[in-house]
Design a protein around this motif. Structure first.
Motif, PDB file in Angstrom:
ATOM      1  N   LEU A  73       2.796   2.093   1.287  1.00  0.00           N
ATOM      2  CA  LEU A  73       2.987   0.697   0.918  1.00  0.00           C
ATOM      3  C   LEU A  73       3.182  -0.166   2.152  1.00  0.00           C
ATOM      4  N   ASN A  74       4.021   0.283   3.080  1.00  0.00           N
ATOM      5  CA  ASN A  74       4.238  -0.476   4.304  1.00  0.00           C
ATOM      6  C   ASN A  74       2.940  -0.640   5.099  1.00  0.00           C
ATOM      7  N   ARG A  77       0.817  -3.242   3.503  1.00  0.00           N
ATOM      8  CA  ARG A  77       1.388  -4.566   3.750  1.00  0.00           C
ATOM      9  C   ARG A  77       1.065  -5.053   5.162  1.00  0.00           C
ATOM     10  N   SER A  80      -2.578  -5.979   5.354  1.00  0.00           N
ATOM     11  CA  SER A  80      -2.883  -7.170   4.552  1.00  0.00           C
ATOM     12  C   SER A  80      -2.444  -8.466   5.228  1.00  0.00           C
ATOM     13  N   LYS A  81      -1.505  -8.369   6.158  1.00  0.00           N
ATOM     14  CA  LYS A  81      -1.024  -9.550   6.866  1.00  0.00           C
ATOM     15  C   LYS A  81      -1.751  -9.773   8.192  1.00  0.00           C
ATOM     16  N   LYS A  85      -7.435  -7.779   7.045  1.00  0.00           N
ATOM     17  CA  LYS A  85      -6.913  -7.472   5.713  1.00  0.00           C
ATOM     18  C   LYS A  85      -7.974  -6.974   4.741  1.00  0.00           C
ATOM     19  N   THR A  92      -1.309  -3.243  -5.376  1.00  0.00           N
ATOM     20  CA  THR A  92      -0.282  -4.017  -6.055  1.00  0.00           C
ATOM     21  C   THR A  92       0.946  -3.152  -6.309  1.00  0.00           C
ATOM     22  N   GLU A  93       2.045  -3.810  -6.605  1.00  0.00           N
ATOM     23  CA  GLU A  93       3.266  -3.127  -7.030  1.00  0.00           C
ATOM     24  C   GLU A  93       3.545  -3.425  -8.500  1.00  0.00           C
TER      25      GLU A  93
END
Length: 257
Positions: A73-74, A77, A80-81, A85, A92-93
């Motif tokens: 997940l990290n 993230r 994606s930033k 990306k 998604t969460e």
């Protein structure tokens, strides 16, 4: 500045193979007499916790970078930033997003374990399941249809080896092939010969490594033929090594100095 030390906090075939061909000394987690200094370089093979003495040296793959990328997940993230990306699949969460994807005709991958390897914690949620149940998970990823899946090894921003996941001739033929999860348990192995990945596969591997801040790693990538584009799934910081790939790492590390 010759590299002559390697650190790994747990048993690793890849680390052992590299240790042998490079004649490295393994630093123990406890009871080590190693004295760190900026004149020494240590290969950190997948560990997020290093003794203070090791941190006093030059470390290839800093633990903070391994920690941020080994958590799926990290890692998503972070990518994606960044300006890159678009090299990862949609994620998604939220279960609401999952149901939306399923309604649109997509399969979804639930990652119930964020630091797992070898397919641990992966659950495929099928779009055509009449009684679909979405498991609780910290991460859901849109499944990318693919014909090819690669592992691209990168050291110091350079691709040093490419492997493709292929079905082993020695697999148990009584089992149905699971093409969605291509791991050792499902009968897949890594092939180096006679593969010709699109250049974009190598390109996104280098981009992902650049965002991660890692000095080396093995990037897992799937290629979507209909869209003609690759997607990065994760980066392995303690990959399994054997044969020619071990020699490739040895050469790449030795060329650093």
């Amino acid at each position: 500045m010759k590299i002559n030390h390697i650190f790994t906090s747990k048993a690793s075939d890849g680390a052992n193979e590299l240790k042998k061909v490079m004649d490295l000394k393994r630093i123990k987690l406890e009871g080590s007499k190693f004295k760190g200094s900026q004149s020494k370089t240590v290969i950190n093979w997948g560990s997020v916790d290093l003794p203070k003495e090791v941190l006093n040296s030059r470390v290839l793959n800093r633990p903070e970078n391994i920690k941020s990328t080994s958590n799926k997940l990290n890692f998503f993230r972070i990518i994606s930033k960044s300006k890159h990306k678009d090299i990862i699949p949609p994620f998604t969460e939220s279960k609401e997003d999952v149901f939306k994807w399923l309604k649109e005709g997509h399969h979804v991958i639930a990652r119930t374990v964020l630091n797992g390897s070898g397919g641990v914690g992966i659950v495929v949620i099928h779009k055509d399941d009449d009684k679909v149940k979405v498991p609780d998970a910290p991460l859901y990823v849109l499944y990318i249809p693919k014909k090819e899946e690669y592992r691209v090894h990168v050291v110091n921003s350079k691709v040093i080896a490419v492997q493709r996941k292929t079905l082993s001739s020695k697999r148990d033929n009584t089992k149905e092939v699971n093409w969605k999860i291509r791991n050792l348990e499902n009968g897949f192995i890594y092939q180096r010969e006679n593969i010709n990945p699109d250049n974009s596969v190598l390109d996104v591997a280098v981009k992902a490594m650049g965002v991660s801040g890692l000095d080396f790693g093995a990037v897992d990538i799937v290629y979507h033929h209909k869209e003609k584009r690759p997607y990065v799934l994760e980066i392995n910081t303690a990959p399994g090594l054997q044969g020619t790939t071990v020699s490739d790492y040895k050469k790449a590390f030795e060329e650093l100095y």
